[in-house]
Design a protein around this motif. Structure first.
Motif, mmCIF file in Angstrom:
data_model
loop_
_atom_site.group_PDB
_atom_site.id
_atom_site.type_symbol
_atom_site.label_atom_id
_atom_site.label_comp_id
_atom_site.label_asym_id
_atom_site.label_seq_id
_atom_site.Cartn_x
_atom_site.Cartn_y
_atom_site.Cartn_z
ATOM 1 N N MET A 47 0.822 -1.193 0.000
ATOM 2 C CA MET A 47 0.000 0.000 0.000
ATOM 3 C C MET A 47 0.867 1.257 0.000
ATOM 4 S SD MET A 47 -3.325 0.980 0.677
ATOM 5 C CE MET A 47 -4.265 1.922 1.787
ATOM 6 N N TRP A 48 1.942 1.266 0.765
ATOM 7 C CA TRP A 48 2.796 2.449 0.816
ATOM 8 C C TRP A 48 3.476 2.690 -0.521
ATOM 9 C CZ3 TRP A 48 8.008 2.168 -0.022
ATOM 10 C CH2 TRP A 48 8.581 0.894 0.034
ATOM 11 N N ILE A 49 3.686 1.643 -1.308
ATOM 12 C CA ILE A 49 4.291 1.803 -2.641
ATOM 13 C C ILE A 49 3.360 2.589 -3.554
ATOM 14 C CG2 ILE A 49 5.041 0.566 -4.709
ATOM 15 C CD1 ILE A 49 6.047 -1.656 -2.870
ATOM 16 N N ILE A 50 2.073 2.271 -3.514
ATOM 17 C CA ILE A 50 1.097 2.987 -4.343
ATOM 18 C C ILE A 50 1.013 4.447 -3.929
ATOM 19 C CG2 ILE A 50 -1.368 3.142 -4.917
ATOM 20 C CD1 ILE A 50 -1.428 0.059 -4.715
ATOM 21 N N ASN A 51 0.995 4.709 -2.625
ATOM 22 C CA ASN A 51 0.946 6.088 -2.139
ATOM 23 C C ASN A 51 2.193 6.861 -2.546
ATOM 24 O OD1 ASN A 51 -1.548 5.747 -0.970
ATOM 25 N ND2 ASN A 51 -0.718 5.234 1.035
ATOM 26 N N THR A 52 3.352 6.234 -2.432
ATOM 27 C CA THR A 52 4.604 6.889 -2.821
ATOM 28 C C THR A 52 4.615 7.197 -4.310
ATOM 29 O OG1 THR A 52 5.761 5.737 -1.044
ATOM 30 C CG2 THR A 52 7.113 6.679 -2.797
ATOM 31 N N LEU A 53 4.214 6.235 -5.118
ATOM 32 C CA LEU A 53 4.148 6.466 -6.565
ATOM 33 C C LEU A 53 3.164 7.586 -6.902
ATOM 34 C CD1 LEU A 53 4.334 2.832 -7.983
ATOM 35 C CD2 LEU A 53 6.104 4.598 -8.037
ATOM 36 N N GLY A 54 2.035 7.620 -6.208
ATOM 37 C CA GLY A 54 1.056 8.685 -6.423
ATOM 38 C C GLY A 54 1.619 10.053 -6.087
ATOM 39 N N LEU A 55 2.334 10.155 -4.970
ATOM 40 C CA LEU A 55 2.951 11.430 -4.585
ATOM 41 C C LEU A 55 4.027 11.853 -5.579
ATOM 42 C CD1 LEU A 55 3.201 11.007 -0.708
ATOM 43 C CD2 LEU A 55 1.710 12.567 -1.988
ATOM 44 N N LEU A 56 4.811 10.895 -6.061
ATOM 45 C CA LEU A 56 5.828 11.212 -7.068
ATOM 46 C C LEU A 56 5.192 11.705 -8.365
ATOM 47 C CD1 LEU A 56 8.397 8.313 -6.544
ATOM 48 C CD2 LEU A 56 8.697 10.739 -5.986
ATOM 49 N N LEU A 57 4.102 11.087 -8.760
ATOM 50 C CA LEU A 57 3.389 11.523 -9.960
ATOM 51 C C LEU A 57 2.837 12.934 -9.782
ATOM 52 C CD1 LEU A 57 2.358 10.890 -12.780
ATOM 53 C CD2 LEU A 57 0.348 9.854 -11.727
ATOM 54 N N ILE A 58 2.258 13.215 -8.638
ATOM 55 C CA ILE A 58 1.748 14.562 -8.357
ATOM 56 C C ILE A 58 2.891 15.581 -8.391
ATOM 57 C CG2 ILE A 58 0.765 16.034 -6.549
ATOM 58 C CD1 ILE A 58 -0.966 13.575 -5.764
ATOM 59 N N ALA A 59 4.020 15.248 -7.789
ATOM 60 C CA ALA A 59 5.174 16.153 -7.801
ATOM 61 C C ALA A 59 5.658 16.397 -9.230
ATOM 62 C CB ALA A 59 6.301 15.581 -6.944
ATOM 63 N N ALA A 60 5.686 15.366 -10.049
ATOM 64 C CA ALA A 60 6.119 15.524 -11.447
ATOM 65 C C ALA A 60 5.169 16.427 -12.221
ATOM 66 C CB ALA A 60 6.237 14.155 -12.113
ATOM 67 N N ILE A 61 3.875 16.276 -11.987
ATOM 68 C CA ILE A 61 2.890 17.120 -12.670
ATOM 69 C C ILE A 61 3.036 18.575 -12.237
ATOM 70 C CG2 ILE A 61 0.407 17.616 -12.824
ATOM 71 C CD1 ILE A 61 0.002 14.525 -12.768
ATOM 72 N N VAL A 62 3.187 18.815 -10.943
ATOM 73 C CA VAL A 62 3.369 20.183 -10.449
ATOM 74 C C VAL A 62 4.630 20.795 -11.040
ATOM 75 C CG1 VAL A 62 3.902 21.547 -8.381
ATOM 76 C CG2 VAL A 62 2.039 19.873 -8.331
ATOM 77 N N TRP A 63 5.717 20.035 -11.065
ATOM 78 C CA TRP A 63 6.969 20.549 -11.635
ATOM 79 C C TRP A 63 6.788 20.877 -13.109
ATOM 80 C CZ3 TRP A 63 10.143 18.476 -15.487
ATOM 81 C CH2 TRP A 63 11.359 19.134 -15.659
ATOM 82 N N TRP A 64 6.204 20.003 -13.882
ATOM 83 C CA TRP A 64 6.087 20.199 -15.327
ATOM 84 C C TRP A 64 5.199 21.387 -15.678
ATOM 85 C CZ3 TRP A 64 8.525 19.084 -19.572
ATOM 86 C CH2 TRP A 64 7.890 19.259 -20.797
ATOM 87 N N PHE A 65 4.063 21.525 -15.007
ATOM 88 C CA PHE A 65 3.113 22.559 -15.389
ATOM 89 C C PHE A 65 3.312 23.899 -14.697
ATOM 90 C CE2 PHE A 65 0.788 18.826 -16.849
ATOM 91 C CZ PHE A 65 0.449 19.249 -18.122
#
Length: 126
Positions: free
Chosen positions: A1-19
């Protein structure tokens, strides 16, 4: 479960950085009134263009990206929207009446660039 949460947070961080946080480093300046910009792999290269105030400048776009998003370039500040044919240059002439930084994007604002208009230095100031 923590892997999914970590991946989700990384994806959110990547989106914020890109846009919102990403600022391209390459800056092209107008030489002879023409700047060539390649549209490829989800970006404009160069993504930042500097032109002098009061001089019409041709931005020559070459679209190598087959994505439908890459098919249009929009300069909303100047009411310019141009279709970019695939693998053929398309000239867009700009002549802003004021200095400043003006974004240019695809129609969905995923491809992003910046047009900087600056005062020209006279030979006496150098």
């Amino acid at each position: 479960m923590w892997i999914i949460n970590t991946l989700g947070l990384l994806l959110i961080a990547a989106i914020v950085w890109w846009f919102w946080l990403y600022k391209p480093r390459d800056v092209a300046t107008s030489a002879g009134g023409v700047v060539e910009i390649v549209v490829e792999n989800g970006v404009y290269v160069p993504a930042r263009v500097e032109i002098p105030l009061g001089r019409p400048t041709t931005l020559r776009f070459l679209r190598k990206d087959s994505s439908p998003c890459a098919a249009t370039v929009v300069f909303s500040e100047f009411d310019i929207s141009e279709e970019l044919p695939a693998n053929r240059p398309k000239d867009v002439v700009v002549n802003p009446g004021r200095t400043g930084s003006f974004p240019f994007t695809c129609q969905m604002q995923m491809y992003r660039g910046e047009l900087r208009v600056v005062e020209q230095k006279s030979n006496l100031e150098e």
